[in-house]
Design a protein around this motif. Structure first.
Motif, PDB file in Angstrom:
ATOM      1  N   ARG A  30       0.843  -1.209   0.000  1.00 45.84           N
ATOM      2  CA  ARG A  30       0.000   0.000   0.000  1.00 45.84           C
ATOM      3  C   ARG A  30       0.871   1.249   0.000  1.00 45.84           C
ATOM      4  O   ARG A  30       0.682   2.169   0.791  1.00 45.84           O
ATOM      5  N   TYR A  32       2.630   3.881  -2.911  1.00 44.38           N
ATOM      6  CA  TYR A  32       2.487   4.178  -4.338  1.00 44.38           C
ATOM      7  C   TYR A  32       3.749   3.896  -5.138  1.00 44.38           C
ATOM      8  O   TYR A  32       3.686   3.403  -6.260  1.00 44.38           O
ATOM      9  N   ARG A  35       4.045   0.216  -5.493  1.00 41.82           N
ATOM     10  CA  ARG A  35       3.020  -0.225  -6.430  1.00 41.82           C
ATOM     11  C   ARG A  35       3.426   0.062  -7.876  1.00 41.82           C
ATOM     12  O   ARG A  35       3.257  -0.780  -8.763  1.00 41.82           O
ATOM     13  N   ASP A  73      -4.656  -6.071  -7.109  1.00 38.28           N
ATOM     14  CA  ASP A  73      -4.577  -6.806  -5.848  1.00 38.28           C
ATOM     15  C   ASP A  73      -5.991  -7.077  -5.351  1.00 38.28           C
ATOM     16  O   ASP A  73      -6.713  -6.153  -4.974  1.00 38.28           O
ATOM     17  N   GLN A  76      -7.761  -5.610  -1.975  1.00 42.23           N
ATOM     18  CA  GLN A  76      -8.282  -4.241  -1.812  1.00 42.23           C
ATOM     19  C   GLN A  76      -9.808  -4.197  -1.889  1.00 42.23           C
ATOM     20  O   GLN A  76     -10.433  -3.269  -1.387  1.00 42.23           O
ATOM     21  N   TYR A  83      -6.184  -5.528   4.237  1.00 38.81           N
ATOM     22  CA  TYR A  83      -5.698  -4.656   3.168  1.00 38.81           C
ATOM     23  C   TYR A  83      -6.833  -4.019   2.388  1.00 38.81           C
ATOM     24  O   TYR A  83      -6.617  -3.404   1.346  1.00 38.81           O
ATOM     25  N   SER A  88     -11.061   2.238  -3.294  1.00 39.71           N
ATOM     26  CA  SER A  88     -10.630   1.709  -4.590  1.00 39.71           C
ATOM     27  C   SER A  88     -11.792   1.069  -5.326  1.00 39.71           C
ATOM     28  O   SER A  88     -12.552   0.300  -4.761  1.00 39.71           O
ATOM     29  N   ARG A  94      -6.769   0.701  -7.424  1.00 45.14           N
ATOM     30  CA  ARG A  94      -5.671   1.534  -6.949  1.00 45.14           C
ATOM     31  C   ARG A  94      -4.390   0.722  -6.758  1.00 45.14           C
ATOM     32  O   ARG A  94      -3.297   1.225  -6.972  1.00 45.14           O
ATOM     33  N   TRP A  95      -4.551  -0.537  -6.342  1.00 45.78           N
ATOM     34  CA  TRP A  95      -3.379  -1.344  -5.949  1.00 45.78           C
ATOM     35  C   TRP A  95      -3.185  -2.541  -6.868  1.00 45.78           C
ATOM     36  O   TRP A  95      -4.139  -3.266  -7.164  1.00 45.78           O
TER      37      TRP A  95
END
Length: 156
Positions: A30, A32, A35, A73, A76, A83, A88, A94-95
């Motif tokens: 988590r 950025y 990621r 992921d 999320q 997590y 998101s 987002r992830w």
DNA sequence: GCCAACGTTGGC
DNA sequence: GCCAACGTTGGC
């Protein structure tokens, strides 16, 4: 072919766990910058140092390999996951993560203290104080230096 | 367990 | 868009 280093807390997931499972989705990242490395820069076949952090003797424990392209992921979107990220959206995740294959465990763990003393590692964010990046690039020179160090002081 | 360093959040 | 407060990482 690029090289990377990925941190894991061995109390939760260690190189031995990766060896047992053979392949592991690297979920729960988590941050950025980390990621972005997984989503945009990692390629199938890239080799990865598996690093043990937040433990008695932090250091490089083994080697893995990027198993496939990045994908969202799933944790999320799971309300039961620690997590989970309510902000998101499935249409715009987002992830992202990649799967990591187990390659091998190093003959000995290369401790952070030793990494810090290696000239090749001087420029690595890993040895900089306060570094919190959980995934970081490794240069070819750094990769070779660590593997050379592995051959030293066996059983010491 | 402590705490420095850092990234993220949210009030303004 | 600034920046203080907060939560987390991770070495020690």
């Amino acid at each position: 072919m690029a090289y990377w280093l990925m941190k894991t807390e061995p109390d939760g997931f260690s190189i031995d766990d990766l060896a047992e499972r053979g392949r592991e989705p690297w979920d729960g990242v988590r941050n950025y910058q980390a990621r972005n490395f997984m989503r945009d820069a990692m390629r199938v076949g890239d080799e990865v140092f598996i690093y043990h952090s937040a433990c008695k003797v932090p250091g490089i424990a083994g080697i893995g390999r990027v198993a496939g392209d990045s994908y969202p992921d799933p944790t999320q979107f799971d309300p039961d996951s620690k997590y989970h990220d309510a902000a998101s959206k499935p249409e715009e995740p987002r992830w992202w993560l990649v799967d990591i294959d187990y390659v091998r465990t190093l003959r000995r763990l290369i401790p952070l203290t030793e990494l810090k003393a290696m000239p090749a590692m001087e420029d690595s964010p890993l040895v900089r104080r306060g570094n919190r990046l959980s995934i970081l690039p490794v240069t070819g020179g750094q990769w070779r230096a660590v593997l050379a160090a592995e051959k030293n002081k066996v059983g010491s």
